[in-house]
Design an enzyme around this catalytic site. Sequence first.
Site, PDB file in Angstrom:
ATOM      1  N   ASP A 104      26.383  23.647  33.581  1.00 58.78           N
ATOM      2  CA  ASP A 104      24.950  23.875  33.427  1.00 58.78           C
ATOM      3  C   ASP A 104      24.604  25.125  34.252  1.00 58.78           C
ATOM      4  O   ASP A 104      24.820  26.248  33.782  1.00 58.78           O
ATOM      5  CB  ASP A 104      24.266  22.598  33.950  1.00 58.78           C
ATOM      6  CG  ASP A 104      22.835  22.452  33.509  1.00 58.78           C
ATOM      7  OD1 ASP A 104      22.077  23.409  33.656  1.00 58.78           O
ATOM      8  OD2 ASP A 104      22.449  21.365  33.033  1.00 58.78           O
ATOM      9  N   LYS A 132      26.094  24.541  28.610  1.00 56.97           N
ATOM     10  CA  LYS A 132      24.678  24.836  28.364  1.00 56.97           C
ATOM     11  C   LYS A 132      24.405  26.227  28.933  1.00 56.97           C
ATOM     12  O   LYS A 132      23.842  26.369  30.023  1.00 56.97           O
ATOM     13  CB  LYS A 132      23.842  23.781  29.102  1.00 56.97           C
ATOM     14  CG  LYS A 132      22.576  23.379  28.405  1.00 56.97           C
ATOM     15  CD  LYS A 132      21.752  22.501  29.311  1.00 56.97           C
ATOM     16  CE  LYS A 132      21.589  21.119  28.770  1.00 56.97           C
ATOM     17  NZ  LYS A 132      20.619  20.313  29.554  1.00 56.97           N
ATOM     18  N   ARG A 166      24.691   6.545  30.763  1.00 60.49           N
ATOM     19  CA  ARG A 166      26.052   7.097  30.780  1.00 60.49           C
ATOM     20  C   ARG A 166      26.947   6.408  29.755  1.00 60.49           C
ATOM     21  O   ARG A 166      27.897   7.005  29.254  1.00 60.49           O
ATOM     22  CB  ARG A 166      26.683   6.934  32.165  1.00 60.49           C
ATOM     23  CG  ARG A 166      26.045   7.791  33.260  1.00 60.49           C
ATOM     24  CD  ARG A 166      26.964   7.805  34.473  1.00 60.49           C
ATOM     25  NE  ARG A 166      26.316   8.211  35.703  1.00 60.49           N
ATOM     26  CZ  ARG A 166      26.197   9.477  36.125  1.00 60.49           C
ATOM     27  NH1 ARG A 166      26.666  10.449  35.399  1.00 60.49           N
ATOM     28  NH2 ARG A 166      25.614   9.746  37.266  1.00 60.49           N
TER      29      ARG A 166
HETATM   30  C1  PRP Z   1      26.517  17.083  36.724  1.00 56.58           C
HETATM   31  C2  PRP Z   1      27.728  17.221  35.819  1.00 56.58           C
HETATM   32  C3  PRP Z   1      28.480  18.381  36.398  1.00 56.58           C
HETATM   33  C4  PRP Z   1      27.409  19.212  37.038  1.00 56.58           C
HETATM   34  C5  PRP Z   1      27.146  20.426  36.215  1.00 56.58           C
HETATM   35  O1  PRP Z   1      26.833  16.347  37.852  1.00 56.58           O
HETATM   36  O2  PRP Z   1      28.490  16.046  35.813  1.00 56.58           O
HETATM   37  O3  PRP Z   1      29.428  17.979  37.358  1.00 56.58           O
HETATM   38  O4  PRP Z   1      26.214  18.400  37.100  1.00 56.58           O
HETATM   39  O5  PRP Z   1      25.984  21.071  36.638  1.00 56.58           O
HETATM   40  P1  PRP Z   1      25.959  22.507  37.278  1.00 56.58           P
HETATM   41  O6  PRP Z   1      26.739  23.413  36.386  1.00 56.58           O
HETATM   42  O7  PRP Z   1      24.481  22.825  37.274  1.00 56.58           O
HETATM   43  O8  PRP Z   1      26.493  22.431  38.661  1.00 56.58           O
HETATM   44  P2  PRP Z   1      25.726  15.668  38.815  1.00 56.58           P
HETATM   45  O9  PRP Z   1      25.577  16.473  40.052  1.00 56.58           O
HETATM   46  O10 PRP Z   1      24.474  15.382  38.024  1.00 56.58           O
HETATM   47  O11 PRP Z   1      26.437  14.310  39.182  1.00 56.58           O
HETATM   48  P3  PRP Z   1      27.017  13.193  38.168  1.00 56.58           P
HETATM   49  O12 PRP Z   1      28.275  13.769  37.563  1.00 56.58           O
HETATM   50  O13 PRP Z   1      27.280  12.026  39.035  1.00 56.58           O
HETATM   51  O14 PRP Z   1      25.964  12.928  37.111  1.00 56.58           O
END
Ligand code: PRP
Length: 181
Positions: A104, A132, A166
């Site tokens: 992201d 994304k 999830r």
């Molecule tokens: C989410 C996803 C990725 C990360 C990507 O993890 O699983 O690891 O965000 O986002 P970024 O590119 O903006 O860093 P999150 O921190 O939400 O934890 P989770 O995996 O426990 O949902």
Amino acid sequence: MNHDVERVLLTEDEVREGVKKAAAWLDEQYKDCKAPPLAISVLKGSVIFFCDLVRAMQTPVQMDFMTVSSYGSSSESSGIPKIVMDLAAPVEGRDVLLVEDIVDSGYTLVKMRALLEGRGAKSFTVVTLLDKPARRKVDVKADYTCFEVGDEFIVGYGLDYAQQYRNLPYIGVLKRSVYEK
Ligand code: PRP
């Protein structure tokens, strides 16, 4: 369909096909590898993809897990991914396969790459289920992306909103009313 989901973005079948193609790509990448790569699931989001991916691969892998979190219950990255649980195994000299559910902002990937290369990984390959690009804050890209998605709030197949959804078997767009209330 879950009543909080506005529409299905990727069906179970589409996800399964994407996973199969990623596994075939990885098998080709690792075909000359002498030692099994260390496949790392970045928890919690990637766990479902990870389990399906390693089972679709022919290459023998070892598995490890790391919990990294930067969103909490917010929809904006804090920009500082926090390591909640570290790996059990050393990565020095290993071919590391990092498995993400989504790239992201890119902060998590940048942090993981620096960390694992700093620990002496021999090679570092990143596969992500989703990308994304519209939300990118740092210039980083996975080596293999199954699906590129637009800037929509998506959940399911590992992805959450406030730790929910999830375990949906598909990827769906969350209704605005759920996260704007
Ligand atoms: C989410 C996803 C990725 C990360 C990507 O993890 O699983 O690891 O965000 O986002 P970024 O590119 O903006 O860093 P999150 O921190 O939400 O934890 P989770 O995996 O426990 O949902």
